[in-house]
Design an enzyme around this catalytic site. Structure first.
Site, PDB file in Angstrom:
ATOM      1  N   HIS A 181       0.875  -1.174   0.000  1.00 49.69           N
ATOM      2  CA  HIS A 181       0.000   0.000   0.000  1.00 49.69           C
ATOM      3  C   HIS A 181       0.916   1.228   0.000  1.00 49.69           C
ATOM      4  O   HIS A 181       2.025   1.166   0.534  1.00 49.69           O
ATOM      5  CB  HIS A 181      -0.837  -0.057   1.280  1.00 49.69           C
ATOM      6  CG  HIS A 181      -1.919   0.972   1.391  1.00 49.69           C
ATOM      7  ND1 HIS A 181      -1.673   2.263   1.785  1.00 49.69           N
ATOM      8  CD2 HIS A 181      -3.261   0.883   1.203  1.00 49.69           C
ATOM      9  CE1 HIS A 181      -2.820   2.924   1.826  1.00 49.69           C
ATOM     10  NE2 HIS A 181      -3.796   2.116   1.482  1.00 49.69           N
ATOM     11  N   GLN A 240      -4.482  -5.415   6.645  1.00 56.19           N
ATOM     12  CA  GLN A 240      -5.454  -6.332   6.025  1.00 56.19           C
ATOM     13  C   GLN A 240      -5.380  -7.731   6.629  1.00 56.19           C
ATOM     14  O   GLN A 240      -6.048  -8.643   6.137  1.00 56.19           O
ATOM     15  CB  GLN A 240      -5.209  -6.424   4.515  1.00 56.19           C
ATOM     16  CG  GLN A 240      -5.426  -5.126   3.771  1.00 56.19           C
ATOM     17  CD  GLN A 240      -6.863  -4.638   3.808  1.00 56.19           C
ATOM     18  OE1 GLN A 240      -7.803  -5.401   4.060  1.00 56.19           O
ATOM     19  NE2 GLN A 240      -7.058  -3.356   3.554  1.00 56.19           N
ATOM     20  N   LYS A 246     -10.453  -1.122  10.320  1.00 59.06           N
ATOM     21  CA  LYS A 246     -10.555  -2.303   9.444  1.00 59.06           C
ATOM     22  C   LYS A 246     -10.859  -3.552  10.263  1.00 59.06           C
ATOM     23  O   LYS A 246     -10.941  -4.656   9.739  1.00 59.06           O
ATOM     24  CB  LYS A 246      -9.264  -2.490   8.648  1.00 59.06           C
ATOM     25  CG  LYS A 246      -9.001  -1.320   7.686  1.00 59.06           C
ATOM     26  CD  LYS A 246      -7.840  -1.616   6.782  1.00 59.06           C
ATOM     27  CE  LYS A 246      -7.297  -0.384   6.095  1.00 59.06           C
ATOM     28  NZ  LYS A 246      -8.098   0.102   4.973  1.00 59.06           N
ATOM     29  N   ASP A 277       3.095  -4.725   7.960  1.00 60.90           N
ATOM     30  CA  ASP A 277       1.857  -3.962   7.813  1.00 60.90           C
ATOM     31  C   ASP A 277       0.710  -4.969   7.945  1.00 60.90           C
ATOM     32  O   ASP A 277       0.487  -5.792   7.051  1.00 60.90           O
ATOM     33  CB  ASP A 277       1.870  -3.278   6.438  1.00 60.90           C
ATOM     34  CG  ASP A 277       0.546  -2.628   6.086  1.00 60.90           C
ATOM     35  OD1 ASP A 277      -0.458  -2.858   6.801  1.00 60.90           O
ATOM     36  OD2 ASP A 277       0.505  -1.911   5.072  1.00 60.90           O
ATOM     37  N   CYS A 304      -4.744   2.489  -3.655  1.00 58.95           N
ATOM     38  CA  CYS A 304      -3.508   3.012  -3.038  1.00 58.95           C
ATOM     39  C   CYS A 304      -2.363   2.033  -3.223  1.00 58.95           C
ATOM     40  O   CYS A 304      -1.533   1.848  -2.316  1.00 58.95           O
ATOM     41  CB  CYS A 304      -3.705   3.339  -1.563  1.00 58.95           C
ATOM     42  SG  CYS A 304      -4.888   4.631  -1.281  1.00 58.95           S
TER      43      CYS A 304
END
Ligand SMILES: Cc1ncc(COP(=O)(O)O)c(C=O)c1O
Length: 435
Positions: A152, A232, A255, A229, A393
């Site tokens: 991202h 997700q 999220k 990261d 993104c």
């Protein structure tokens, strides 16, 4: 190294799923019942353009269960006060609840200590914090920062900025046609000059689950630190930062069924302790004079100013909510949906799935013939189906596949196979309209 190595945190472990199912049976007197779950989410009762809302934009943000909404409402009605500084009842109570969520987050990702949990605005701020503090203090000319081709923008741009400033070089692990990391040249890419490997656990544009545990091990062998990261990942799988052995892990509350404006940065304590602060201001200091300021220890060193108190408390409720259901149960449900969605989308004439890794979670990215994804998004919206269209993104991912955008349906625990059927009906409508 083969790309089909077994992933850490597979979406589902049979014994775990069984255990959690038993828990659910005892707690809610019934097995995982998606229709019952849906009742927890008021927004899912909405009609859009006269049609029942089908929400398939979960990778952008998830909907909020009533428990989270009520926590925010209750906070402002009965608990609102600033934290850490007050001596009065409300302030002490708000401080206690706020700090209690830190411990909840620690347990949720199995950090060794609650002092390793920093509240941020979200994943983006967590990564910027590491790039601007650890990065500026540790990178020097000739060093390398390694990222992947499926990051991202928030895990690209902060590293570009600090590399530019410090004269370090940004290197990229390429991706295969299927959307896996291409690890053929990993021993060149990860080398003694590599000081940081920053990579996503699950790609928001492709859905790929990366072999992070294996890459963390390889990076540590070369002496590099690793930032994961998890934006997700946290909603789709159990995360154990100690088992992963990552140095930093960032995610966003919104999220994960929690409020916007709140996120978490995990960091190993020794690293956090050695890092300079990110922002200066109230609450992060031990003492201030015009000559010299002494900082608090982590995590408070990194939480300058009044934090997002209500949102932290709301995040705590979101963690309780998903933990009560069980992440492995959620993962099992989503895995079934992903398999069903993949099957029905493949039957749509002219549809190309972008991201066909054998290791995927929650994301179905695609193009449909020559129809622009934005047009697809608009037609689907007319039928009440919310998806995302664009570069997500992740422009380098689009460049990799020679496209400017995809349509993306992304899944959460309240989705059903009927939602995916509604998506397919909408796609057939688009095909009719565009001939
Ligand atoms: C993989 C990934 N990383 C980082 C982010 C940034 O998250 P946020 O905007 O909540 O900071 C996103 C958001 O979509 C994402 O999908």
């Amino acid at each position: 190294m083969k790309t089909k190595t077994r992933r850490q945190n597979p979406p589902r472990r049979r014994e775990d799923a069984k255990k959690d199912k038993t828990e659910i049976i005892s707690k809610t007197s019934g097995p995982f019942n998606v229709m019952k779950i849906r009742k927890d989410f008021p927004v899912l009762k909405l009609k859009v353009h006269g049609k029942p809302l089908v929400y398939l934009d979960n990778a952008a943000t998830t909907q909020k269960p009533l428990a989270v909404i009520e926590t925010l409402d209750n906070y402002y009605r009965k608990q609102n006060a600033n934290i850490h500084r007050g001596v009065h009842f409300l302030s002490e109570q708000a401080t206690q609840v706020y700090e209690g969520v830190r411990t909840k987050v620690q347990k949720f990702i199995n950090a060794a200590d609650s002092k390793e949990i920093i509240f941020t605005q979200g994943t983006t701020e967590g990564i910027n914090l590491v790039a601007q503090t650890w990065g500026r203090a540790n990178l020097k000319p000739g060093d390398e920062v390694l990222i992947t081709g499926m990051e991202h923008h928030s895990n690209i741009v902060p590293w570009q900025m600090v590399c530019d400033e410090k004269g370090a070089k940004l290197k990229v692990i390429p991706i295969t046609d299927e959307g896996d990391l291409d690890l053929k040249n990993i021993s060149d890419l990860l080398n003694p000059k590599t000081k940081m490997l920053a990579l996503t656990q699950v790609s928001n544009a492709l859905g790929t689950i990366n072999p992070v545990a294996e890459l963390i091990r390889l990076a540590h062998e070369k002496g590099a630190k690793v930032l994961v990261d998890g934006a997700q990942a946290v909603l789709h799988m159990t995360v154990d930062v100690q088992a992963l052995d990552c140095d930093f892990y960032a995610f966003s509350g919104h999220k994960l069924y929690g409020p916007t404006g709140i996120g978490v940065l995990y960091g190993k304590y020794a690293l956090l302790d050695a890092m300079p602060p990110y922002q200066g201001g109230g609450d992060m200091i031990a003492s201030v004079t015009f000559e010299k300021t002494l900082y608090k220890k982590p995590p408070h060193k990194f939480e300058a100013g009044t934090p997002a108190i209500a949102e932290v408390i709301g995040l705590g409720t979101a963690l309780d909510y998903v933990s009560h259901i069980g992440l492995s149960v959620i993962a099992a449900h989503e895995e079934t949906l992903l398999a069903y969605g993949t099957k029905v989308l493949k039957q749509v004439p002219g549809l190309t799935l972008i991201g066909t890794s054998a290791h995927k979670a929650g994301v179905l990215s695609f193009t449909l013939g020559e129809i622009h994804p934005h047009d697809l998004g608009t037609i689907l919206d007319q039928g009440g189906v919310a998806i995302r269209a664009g570069h997500h993104c992740a422009q380098p991912v689009m460049d990799r596949y020679g496209i400017s955008a995809t349509a993306r349906a992304s899944l959460a625990l309240y989705n059903t196979t009927q939602d995916l059927d509604a998506l397919v009906i909408g796609l057939h409508k688009a095909l009719e309209l565009f001939g």
